[in-house]
Each structure stands twice: as structure tokens, then as C-alpha cells.
Write an enzyme that holds these catalytic residues in place. Structure first.
Site, mmCIF file in Angstrom:
data_model
loop_
_atom_site.group_PDB
_atom_site.id
_atom_site.type_symbol
_atom_site.label_atom_id
_atom_site.label_comp_id
_atom_site.label_asym_id
_atom_site.label_seq_id
_atom_site.Cartn_x
_atom_site.Cartn_y
_atom_site.Cartn_z
ATOM 1 N N LYS A 255 0.720 -1.192 -0.084
ATOM 2 C CA LYS A 255 0.414 0.133 0.251
ATOM 3 C C LYS A 255 1.211 1.080 0.244
ATOM 4 O O LYS A 255 -0.019 2.447 -0.755
ATOM 5 C CB LYS A 255 -1.120 0.087 1.252
ATOM 6 C CG LYS A 255 -2.010 -1.042 0.911
ATOM 7 C CD LYS A 255 -2.815 -0.863 2.438
ATOM 8 C CE LYS A 255 -4.380 -2.038 2.140
ATOM 9 N NZ LYS A 255 -4.932 -1.778 3.333
ATOM 10 N N ARG A 256 1.823 1.133 0.493
ATOM 11 C CA ARG A 256 2.404 2.217 0.677
ATOM 12 C C ARG A 256 3.742 2.631 -1.029
ATOM 13 O O ARG A 256 4.370 3.456 -0.757
ATOM 14 C CB ARG A 256 3.876 2.124 1.881
ATOM 15 C CG ARG A 256 3.268 1.949 2.855
ATOM 16 C CD ARG A 256 4.755 1.951 4.158
ATOM 17 N NE ARG A 256 6.021 0.564 3.864
ATOM 18 C CZ ARG A 256 5.169 -0.381 4.567
ATOM 19 N NH1 ARG A 256 4.336 -0.692 4.888
ATOM 20 N NH2 ARG A 256 5.857 -1.734 4.136
#
Length: 485
Positions: A255-256
């Protein structure tokens, strides 16, 4: 097996990850390829992880991508409720957990957290806990007394610790595991909610799901699912486990990363149809290695048997290229509608934005690229006079200065600043001088844009800038060159 029924069962925990979108897409394609039903079920049993507004994101994403569900919380097809918390309140999961207890396939566990912590051990640097079946041996009277006393409990699956369990996956084939590796997983948590694993099995059976599509991280849980199906005497669905999606460094897409969700990609200027097309190819390829598909074409061509076991790489370069190809084929009016906000953010002057949009349509890969392509229309940037030197055009700073001095009075007299008229008058100058077109156009384009690369030629740029601004920029170019040579 009768009619194919598949389900997409997301948890409302935030934006829709690319992996979840792929699961939704493959689930939809399997159903529609066979003329079956695609069901939406909301799995909100993990109350702590829920994010406000996430359920709306699910609906919005499915609508935008064209993955229209046949049944769901908003479309009751007779198998509802389609939200797990509502099913929990209806007592469905506890009812089926108690049936397993009656069969000896599950049992109440009253162990405290302190006791469970004492069972933890470290293996290869990772802390794990394998339950020791302590509460399986409680007598019926002891269980009833504990329940009457209001003691907190969970309900655990009673898995054998000898022998093996085999299950079949359409992509990975037959997989056999030692039963000693199967922990007695929790089916009903202490808050009365079912675990993800248990709720899935019960709901999939009750909703008539024939094909289960999910990421291969769930392969290790599948033997436990199969044992539940067998314990109930239910038919096991067809399993289709999708390969992992990695980034370019072959690490799991995080997600980063900044582009791991559908909304991330939308915000970065990617077209929905390009994203759907790209995601379809993350783990699946058609027999003819074709790359471009509409959703309708995917429905026709998709065969999950052509899915790969190998991890799929989320190649941002390829996605950008694919998006650019979609942009080139777009209807201009739709392209302009989407490009206009980006143009207006960069260009504040009253210029013809439609003409500028037409210039960049085939030169950008995502909408945010527009700014870097057209910013010179707003303000002439500072630039190095070395840009006037071009080996291929055979121009130098000296020849460029001579050209700009020659064309300035011609362009000052010119009233018609349309592209065709400007090109005609400058072509006459080119013919008179007996030089190649680029020898003249290169210095003019450099002067009016101040950039090495532009989305259009000199005369197209001048048409948009207009006479006064074009002449001012050419005079600026002459002054810079005079100071440099």
C-alpha cells in the site's frame, strides 16, 4: 454442477487494492464467461479494521470498472442478507458452528489469553501459537457449567493431527498437507462474530457459490476449508487461486507504493479501461498473447485455465504505455473533458485549450503529464542558448541568430497567424534561402517555446500564442543569442 455462481467478498477496510480489484475482475469474468451470476458480499466481521466510507468505495469502484453484480446488499436475489454482520445478527454462523459441535468437528474453548500466550513458541524468528486441544477434552457437563457461568469462549475447529488432507486447485493442481500442520482454527470469536475462514465457507455454501477466486496467500488455509465442507457434508467449490502481485523489485505490492489501489491510479490520471485491461493481464494471458481488450472482449476470451502460477509483476512502465495507447484512441471530446482541468491548472492565459489538448493527445501517457508538455504556453522558461545548436538540423547559435533576425520582419508584417498561413510564409523563406525546413523551424520553435521537446511544431505553437506573444519571444531569443555569440 449447475449454473456458475461466483462472489466477490471484500472487507470495507479502505481503498480497493489492485489485488482485490483483480480478484473482483476474475470472479466477474468467470461468471459472465459461463453465463452465470456474479455476487457481491460485504465481509465486515472484523469490526476493528472497518473504515468509514470504505463500503461506498467498493460500490463506486465496481460501478466505474463495469463489474456489475447480479446480487448483493442492494440487489437481493434470494440469498441474503449479503452483509456478514447482518448474517451474524441473524444467528447463521452460531447455528452452523453448533452443528459442527454436535458432530464432534468443533468444540468450545474457554482458555484465557494468558494460557494461550504460554503456548507460543518462536520458529525461524517468528512467534507462532499452536493450540493443544486442551478444551476438546472437557466433559459435556463442564462445558455447560462454563457456559452457564458466562465464561468467555471461542469455538474451534477440531482438526486431526495425524494423516493428510488433499485439496485441488485449478491453477496449482492437487496439494497435500500433513494434518499435523492444521491448527484448530477459531470459527467463532469471543465477541460472537465468525472468523473470516468460517464465515466464507458457510456463506459460500448457503449462497450456492460454485467457484471461489482468491489470492494464493490463502492456499495454506484451503485444507481447513475443505475439512469444514466435508464435516458438513457439502460439495466443495472449484478453487482458483491467483498468483501474487509484486512490484518491479519482485516484492509484494505494498500500500506504501503509491499506486497499489484503484483510486491511487485514478488520481494519477490513469483511465479506468486501461487499468482494467492491465489488471486482467496480471496473472492471465490469452492463448494468442493479445494485449488490448475491452471488458466485453475479456468476458468472451477469459479462461482461468490460462492463469499463471508465477508472481505477476506490476510494471508501471507498461501500465503507462498501455494508458497512453488508450488515450491515443480516445474520442477527442471525451479526452478534452478529462484533460481540461489539467490544462487550466497550468495555463491561466486565455489561450485555445482545445488546440493545445489536440497537440498533447498522442504525446502523453497519463493526464498529469500535460503540465510538463504545455507549461511554456503560460510562461516562457529560462533556457540555455545551447539549445539552438542541433547537429541534425545543422544549426548553430550563429545560424540561429541569423535566421531569427531574417524572419522577424516577415512575421511582423504577417497578419494571419493561423498555422497554415504561418507555415506558408516561412516555407517561402526556406525556399528562398535554399535550406532545409528544420534549419529554419528549429530556432523559431526554440525561441517561442524555450524547450527542447514540444508537443507541436513552431507554427502550431505560434498560432496558439498569437502574434504579439510570438514576436516578443522571438525578440527575446535574438537578445539571448546576441549576448551569447
Amino acid at each position: 454442477m449447475g449454473k456458475v455462481r461466483t462472489r466477490f467478498a471484500p472487507s470495507p477496510t479502505g481503498r480497493m487494492h489492485v489485488g482485490n480489484l483483480r480478484t473482483a475482475l476474475y470472479t466477474y469474468l468467470i461468471a459472465k464467461h459461463e453465463g452465470g451470476d456474479f455476487i457481491l458480499r460485504i465481509e465486515d466481521t472484523d469490526q476493528e479494521r472497518q473504515v468509514e466510507g470504505a463500503e461506498e468505495i467498493i460500490y463506486r469502484t465496481l460501478k466505474k470498472t463495469g463489474l456489475v453484480h447480479d446480487e448483493g446488499p442492494d440487489k437481493d436475489g434470494g440469498y441474503g442478507p449479503y452483509v456478514q454482520s447482518e448474517r451474524q445478527k441473524a444467528g447463521i454462523y452460531m447455528e452452523y458452528a453448533k452443528k459442527l459441535i454436535e458432530k464432534g468437528e468443533a468444540y468450545y474453548c474457554f482458555c484465557t489469553q494468558e494460557r494461550l500466550d504460554s503456548l507460543k513458541r518462536t520458529v525461524n524468528g517468528e512467534e507462532i501459537m499452536t493450540y493443544d486441544k486442551h478444551c476438546l477434552h472437557l466433559s459435556k457437563e463442564e462445558v455447560e457449567a462454563n457456559l452457564a457461568a458466562g465464561m468467555p469462549f471461542v469455538i474451534r475447529q477440531n482438526n486431526p493431527n495425524t494423516g493428510t488432507t488433499t485439496f485441488h486447485d485449478e491453477i496449482y493442481g492437487d496439494i497435500t498437507v500433513e494434518n499435523s500442520e492444521l491448527d484448530d482454527m477459531v470459527l467463532i470469536k469471543s465477541d460472537g462474530y465468525p472468523t473470516y475462514n468460517f464465515a466464507n465457507v458457510v456463506d459460500d455454501h448457503l449462497m450456492g457459490i460454485t467457484h471461489v477466486v482468491r489470492g494464493n496467500e490463502y492456499l495454506s488455509s484451503s485444507p481447513k476449508y475443505n475439512r469444514l465442507y466435508e464435516a458438513f457434508g457439502w460439495e466443495v467449490p472449484v478453487y482458483v487461486h491467483c498468483p501474487t502481485i509484486t512490484n518491479e523489485e519482485h516484492k509484494k505490492l505494498s500500500k506504501r507504493s503509491g499506486h497499489s489501489s484503484f483510486e491511487d491510479l485514478q488520481e494519477q490520471g490513469f483511465l479506468t479501461e486501461a487499468v482494467v485491461n492491465f489488471v486482467a493481464l496480471l496473472g492471465w494471458s490469452p492463448a494468442d498473447n493479445r494485449e488490448f481488450f475491452t471488458l466485453e472482449e475479456l468476458v468472451k476470451e477469459f479462461d482461468y485455465r490460462n492463469m499463471s502460477k508465477s508472481p505477476a509483476v506490476f510494471d508501471m512502465v507498461k501500465l503507462r504505455w498501455m494508458n497512453g495507447e488508450y488515450m491515443k484512441k480516445m474520442d477527442f471530446d471525451r479526452f478534452y473533458e478529462m484533460a481540461e482541468p489539467y490544462l487550466k491548472e497550468t495555463i491561466k492565459k486565455p489561450l485555445d485549450l482545445k488546440k493545445i489538448a489536440a497537440m498533447v493527445k498522442t504525446r502523453i501517457e497519463v493526464f498529469p503529464d500535460i503540465a510538463g508538455q504545455v507549461d511554456f504556453f503560460e510562461t516562457l522558461p529560462e533556457y540555455d542558448t545551447e539549445m539552438y545548436t542541433h547537429k541534425k538540423m545543422k544549426t548553430t547559435k550563429e545560424t540561429a541568430l541569423e535566421t531569427l533576425r531574417d524572419v522577424l520582419p516577415i512575421l511582423e508584417k504577417q497578419e494571419d497567424y493561423s498555422n497554415d498561413a504561418l507555415y506558408a510564409v516561412l516555407s517561402a523563406y526556406v525556399a528562398e534561402k535554399g535550406v532545409k525546413t528544420g534549419f529554419v523551424m528549429w530556432p523559431i520553435r526554440t525561441a517561442v517555446s524555450g524547450k527542447q521537446m514540444t508537443p507541436a511544431g513552431a507554427t502550431e505553437i505560434m498560432e496558439v500564442l498569437g502574434k504579439d506573444e510570438s514576436l516578443a519571444r522571438i525578440r527575446r531569443g535574438i537578445a539571448l543569442l546576441e549576448a551569447a555569440v
